[in-house]
Design a protein around this motif. Structure first.
Motif, short mmCIF file in Angstrom:
data_model
loop_
_atom_site.label_atom_id
_atom_site.label_comp_id
_atom_site.label_asym_id
_atom_site.label_seq_id
_atom_site.Cartn_x
_atom_site.Cartn_y
_atom_site.Cartn_z
N PRO A 1 0.81 -1.21 0.00
CA PRO A 1 0.00 0.00 0.00
C PRO A 1 0.85 1.27 0.00
N ILE A 2 0.17 2.42 -0.20
CA ILE A 2 0.78 3.69 0.17
C ILE A 2 0.21 4.06 1.54
N ILE A 3 0.98 4.81 2.31
CA ILE A 3 0.53 5.24 3.63
C ILE A 3 0.13 6.71 3.56
N VAL A 4 -1.13 6.97 3.85
CA VAL A 4 -1.62 8.35 3.87
C VAL A 4 -2.00 8.73 5.30
N LYS A 5 -2.14 10.02 5.51
CA LYS A 5 -2.50 10.51 6.84
C LYS A 5 -3.91 11.11 6.85
N GLU A 6 -4.58 10.92 7.99
CA GLU A 6 -5.86 11.60 8.23
C GLU A 6 -5.84 12.10 9.66
N ASN A 7 -5.81 13.42 9.81
CA ASN A 7 -5.73 14.03 11.13
C ASN A 7 -4.64 13.38 11.99
N GLY A 8 -3.49 13.11 11.35
CA GLY A 8 -2.33 12.59 12.05
C GLY A 8 -2.24 11.08 12.14
N ALA A 9 -3.34 10.39 11.89
CA ALA A 9 -3.34 8.92 11.90
C ALA A 9 -2.93 8.41 10.53
N ASN A 10 -2.48 7.15 10.48
CA ASN A 10 -2.05 6.55 9.22
C ASN A 10 -3.09 5.57 8.69
N PHE A 11 -3.21 5.52 7.37
CA PHE A 11 -4.03 4.50 6.71
C PHE A 11 -3.22 3.86 5.59
N ALA A 12 -3.30 2.55 5.50
CA ALA A 12 -2.71 1.81 4.39
C ALA A 12 -3.74 1.75 3.27
N ILE A 13 -3.39 2.32 2.11
CA ILE A 13 -4.32 2.47 1.00
C ILE A 13 -3.83 1.68 -0.21
N TYR A 14 -4.77 0.96 -0.84
CA TYR A 14 -4.47 0.20 -2.06
C TYR A 14 -5.27 0.80 -3.22
N LEU A 15 -4.58 1.43 -4.14
CA LEU A 15 -5.26 2.13 -5.23
C LEU A 15 -5.67 1.21 -6.37
N ASP A 16 -5.11 0.00 -6.41
CA ASP A 16 -5.39 -0.90 -7.54
C ASP A 16 -5.75 -2.29 -7.02
N ASP A 17 -6.76 -2.32 -6.13
CA ASP A 17 -7.12 -3.59 -5.48
C ASP A 17 -8.63 -3.67 -5.28
N GLY A 18 -9.37 -3.75 -6.40
CA GLY A 18 -10.81 -3.88 -6.29
C GLY A 18 -11.52 -2.54 -6.14
N ALA A 19 -12.79 -2.62 -5.73
CA ALA A 19 -13.66 -1.44 -5.74
C ALA A 19 -13.30 -0.42 -4.66
N MET A 20 -12.76 -0.88 -3.53
CA MET A 20 -12.49 0.00 -2.40
C MET A 20 -10.99 0.14 -2.17
N VAL A 21 -10.58 1.25 -1.58
CA VAL A 21 -9.14 1.50 -1.36
C VAL A 21 -8.70 1.20 0.06
N GLY A 22 -9.64 1.09 1.01
CA GLY A 22 -9.27 0.78 2.38
C GLY A 22 -9.82 1.71 3.43
N VAL A 23 -10.40 2.83 3.03
CA VAL A 23 -10.99 3.75 4.01
C VAL A 23 -12.04 4.61 3.31
N PHE A 24 -13.10 4.97 4.05
CA PHE A 24 -14.12 5.88 3.53
C PHE A 24 -13.82 7.28 4.04
N LEU A 25 -13.46 8.17 3.13
CA LEU A 25 -12.97 9.50 3.51
C LEU A 25 -14.05 10.40 4.09
N ASP A 26 -15.32 10.08 3.87
CA ASP A 26 -16.39 10.98 4.34
C ASP A 26 -16.58 10.95 5.85
N GLN A 27 -15.92 10.01 6.56
CA GLN A 27 -16.10 9.90 8.02
C GLN A 27 -14.96 10.55 8.80
N LYS A 28 -14.14 11.36 8.15
CA LYS A 28 -12.95 11.88 8.83
C LYS A 28 -13.29 12.69 10.08
N ASP A 29 -14.32 13.53 10.03
CA ASP A 29 -14.67 14.35 11.19
C ASP A 29 -15.20 13.50 12.34
N VAL A 30 -15.93 12.45 12.00
CA VAL A 30 -16.49 11.55 13.01
C VAL A 30 -15.35 10.79 13.71
#
Length: 399
Positions: free
Chosen positions: A183-212
């Motif tokens: 994966p590539i490692i991206v940040k969201e509010n300082g936390a890390n997420f492992a993201i797969y850009l070429d692995d099926g329909a989803m990448v590993g996280v739903f970005l719309d829940q960041k504030d929650v």
């Protein structure tokens, strides 16, 4: 671009389109047989053949196309899309400059002027999602526009439509530039997420829940036991653990949820062995928890709008009340239920009624502490509130 075709709008829908409503519905047009190829640019006219707006024909679950402009002489070409993308990028300038968040939505469909198209950003990589054959037919112009508007490491795509022939031939999610690590490692509010850009329909996280997620970490998690249901890759559990949760329990039916959730804990230097990750039907787990008299300080409910397992079918509009009742029974007094839905079929008011009914049927009492809808980067069209699909409530169980 394709030849433009005139479509007559039924009288009762004319005022909606004149007022800026963006979705071209099946019911609003007199005769759809005039247009056969998705991606065709269509001019909407009133019954007296006066121009109203211009858009494209593309079938998706919401409708038959989207309005793009109210200017009759505006060309729908790469320059048009470049203007839209540049405006969208400027609107999200604060996200680009935030070193603590390197994954967010850059272009949110009709909210940024082009329904059926989204573009997400992952630390220099862009992910385009096409929601109909119609918008995909405009791919060359949109890609040219994106490449001329942003600096990118690489561009990927997801196709959320059932295509045949040439659409299936273009099966690789990679489009151009450099290929991302997996994966590539991206940040969201300082936390890390492992993201797969070429692995099926989803990448590993739903970005719309960041504030929650941030709110769970910063305000609610410390010292608490947290149950995360329909947990996917464990994003809520990650933020709860980072917020000092005593323990997290993640439950999802998908077998992949176990290694994926362990991976997300790992990239945040959290010992997954000290957390609990369960591959199980959530509804079976609720029965188990009641039987074992398990109670949690926080229960996260974020089901898909529709889901089917061997024994259960879940529809948010029909079954959310019962889901809430299951959660209420295993939430400690004084605990919090984070109730979330991405269903566009009902309003926040209706969702509030679901909560009221669930507690009433169990003779319980509650207090709604906070509510959330889509974050800033998920821009919503002011004439299309149906696009503001996310509804989240933090509910305190007080009796």
């Amino acid at each position: 671009m394709n030849k433009e075709i005139n479509l007559s709008v039924k009288e009762e829908f004319v005022s909606n389109y004149k007022n800026g409503y963006p979705l071209i519905s099946k019911e609003s047009i007199v005769d759809w047989t005039k247009v056969s190829q998705e991606g065709t640019i269509v001019k909407l006219t009133d019954p007296k053949n006066n121009f109203i707006a211009k858009g494209y024909y593309g079938i998706q679950n919401k409708g038959y196309g989207w309005v793009l402009t109210a200017k009759e002489d505006e060309k729908i070409d790469a320059d048009y899309f470049a203007k839209k993308i540049k405006t969208a990028v400027e609107y999200r300038e604060d996200f680009y400059s935030d070193e603590e968040t390197t994954a967010f939505r850059v272009f949110n469909g009709e909210g940024d002027g082009v329904g059926g198209l989204t573009i997400d950003y992952f630390d220099g990589f862009y992910m385009i999602t096409w929601y109909s054959i119609g918008i995909y037919e405009l791919k060359v112009a949109i890609l040219d526009a994106l490449k001329s508007s942003v600096n990118y490491r690489g561009i990927y795509q997801k196709k959320r439509f059932d295509g045949k022939g040439k659409y299936l031939d273009d099966a690789d999610d990679f489009v151009c530039g450099e290929r991302a690590d997996a994966p590539i490692i991206v940040k969201e509010n300082g936390a890390n997420f492992a993201i797969y850009l070429d692995d099926g329909a989803m990448v590993g996280v739903f970005l719309d829940q960041k504030d929650v997620r941030k709110t769970i970490r910063d305000k609610y998690a410390k010292g608490k036991t947290v149950l995360n249901t329909f947990s996917y890759t464990g994003a809520f559990s990650i933020f709860a653990a980072l917020g000092g949760a005593k323990k997290t329990t993640s439950v999802d039916l998908a077998k992949r949820s176990l290694p994926k959730t362990r991976e997300q804990f790992s990239v945040n230097n959290i010992d997954a062995d000290k957390q609990e990750i369960i591959v199980e039907d959530v509804f079976n787990y609720f029965k188990f928890a009641v039987r074992k008299k398990l109670l949690f300080d926080m229960v996260v409910l974020d089901p898909p709008s529709f889901a089917r397992s061997k024994k259960h079918t879940f529809s948010a509009s029909k079954d959310y009340v019962n889901l809430l009742k299951e959660a209420i029974q295993i939430t400690n007094k004084g605990g919090v239920i984070v109730a979330s839905t991405n269903s566009a079929n009902f309003s926040m008011m209706t969702f509030s009624d679901f909560v009221k009914r669930a507690f009433k049927e169990l003779n319980g009492r509650y207090k709604v502490e906070q509510t959330f809808s889509l974050p800033k980067d998920f821009r919503v069209h002011n004439k299309f509130q149906e696009g503001n699909y996310l509804k989240v409530m933090f509910i305190r169980k007080i009796g």
